[in-house]
Motif scaffolding. Structure first.
Motif, PDB file in Angstrom:
ATOM      1  N   ASN A  28       0.832  -1.092   0.050  1.00  0.00           N
ATOM      2  CA  ASN A  28       0.091  -0.014  -0.098  1.00  0.00           C
ATOM      3  C   ASN A  28       0.885   1.191   0.076  1.00  0.00           C
ATOM      4  O   ASN A  28       1.179   1.666   1.086  1.00  0.00           O
ATOM      5  N   THR A  71      -5.673   2.496   2.127  1.00  0.00           N
ATOM      6  CA  THR A  71      -4.826   1.556   2.680  1.00  0.00           C
ATOM      7  C   THR A  71      -5.784   0.405   3.444  1.00  0.00           C
ATOM      8  O   THR A  71      -5.614  -0.754   3.049  1.00  0.00           O
ATOM      9  N   ASN A  83       2.734  -1.747   4.429  1.00  0.00           N
ATOM     10  CA  ASN A  83       1.987  -0.410   4.161  1.00  0.00           C
ATOM     11  C   ASN A  83       3.251   0.608   4.284  1.00  0.00           C
ATOM     12  O   ASN A  83       4.265   0.643   4.955  1.00  0.00           O
ATOM     13  N   VAL A  99      -2.272   4.937   9.381  1.00  0.00           N
ATOM     14  CA  VAL A  99      -1.853   3.766   8.661  1.00  0.00           C
ATOM     15  C   VAL A  99      -0.999   2.823   9.501  1.00  0.00           C
ATOM     16  O   VAL A  99      -1.176   1.438   9.448  1.00  0.00           O
TER      17      VAL A  99
END
Length: 255
Positions: free
Chosen positions: A91, A122, A142, A165
């Motif tokens: 992501n 995400t 991520n 995130v």
């Protein structure tokens, strides 16, 4: 020399049309992965597909705006249908915003844009890929930022959503670990188009920033950032999950 560490694997990389996403795609493809290049601007991801094809590497470009849940779900479904599996999700797609704004002057719609792209994007990718990653006992990487971990003046939207995130990552690591899925974060500092623009407009400021990096330079997306993402996408990192790795030449060590 490539070791084919991702041979037979399928990796989705969002924001793959330039910068860090492109660099990770190159690193993965050179290790044998089929890379699904997802990006809002199809021409950009298609150009990276062509670049990889010219090197004899396997790639497939898909237009996808991660701020739209239907786009995300369609992209993941297309990747799974075409290749039969998903082993890695990166992501990377995200947005830093200009002009820089103080918190007390940040409009709601501006903040919402950051939530939609950086945070929801995400989350939706992780949710859509989960059934496939359960089957492959796969990996999620991520991308967050030191703007969040350290705080960054006038980047409140970016900092807050990127810290979100990291929170999603830690939660998913706990919830999805029993399925054999690893979920980690990298916070890269790399020579991207955004950095180049900043360097062109604020050369003296950039010189000061680089002078504070112990390694003495701004990282290359493929050769500096890509290998760390590669590690987190391979069996060598199987016992690493829920963590944040600062891929920044030591920049944050001094803070």
């Amino acid at each position: 020399m490539p070791l084919d560490r991702l041979k037979g694997k399928v990796a989705i990389i969002t924001g793959a049309g330039q910068g860090i996403g492109r660099g990770i795609a190159l690193a993965f493809a050179k290790e044998g992965a089929t890379v699904v290049l997802a990006g809002r601007t199809y021409d950009k991801v298609r150009a990276v597909e062509d670049e990889l094809a010219a090197l004899g590497l396997s790639a497939h470009a898909i237009a996808c705006d991660v701020a739209r849940q239907d786009d995300v779900e369609a992209m993941v479904a297309q990747a799974a249908d075409k290749f039969g599996r998903i082993d890695v999700l990166v992501n990377n797609a995200g947005a830093a915003f200009e002009p820089f704004l103080p918190l007390d002057a940040t409009p709601n719609e501006f903040f919402q844009m950051g939530v939609d792209i950086n945070l929801y994007g995400t989350l939706w990718c992780m949710q859509a890929a989960l059934p496939h990653l359960k089957e492959s006992r796969g990996f999620i990487i991520n991308v967050a930022s030191a703007a969040g971990t350290n705080g960054a003046a006038y980047l409140g939207t970016y900092a807050a959503t990127k810290e979100g995130v990291r929170a999603l990552t830690r939660t998913a690591a706990k919830e999805w670990g029993p399925f054999g899925i690893n979920v980690n974060v990298i916070c890269p500092f790399a020579r991207t188009a955004a950095w180049q623009g900043f360097e062109d407009s604020q050369p003296e400021m950039c010189e000061k920033i680089v002078a504070e990096i112990p390694m003495g330079y701004v990282g290359d997306p493929e050769t500096d950032i890509g290998p760390v993402a590669l590690f987190l996408a391979t069996e060598g990192s199987r016992y690493v999950t829920g963590h944040t790795i600062m891929v920044d030449g030591g920049q944050t060590v001094l803070r």
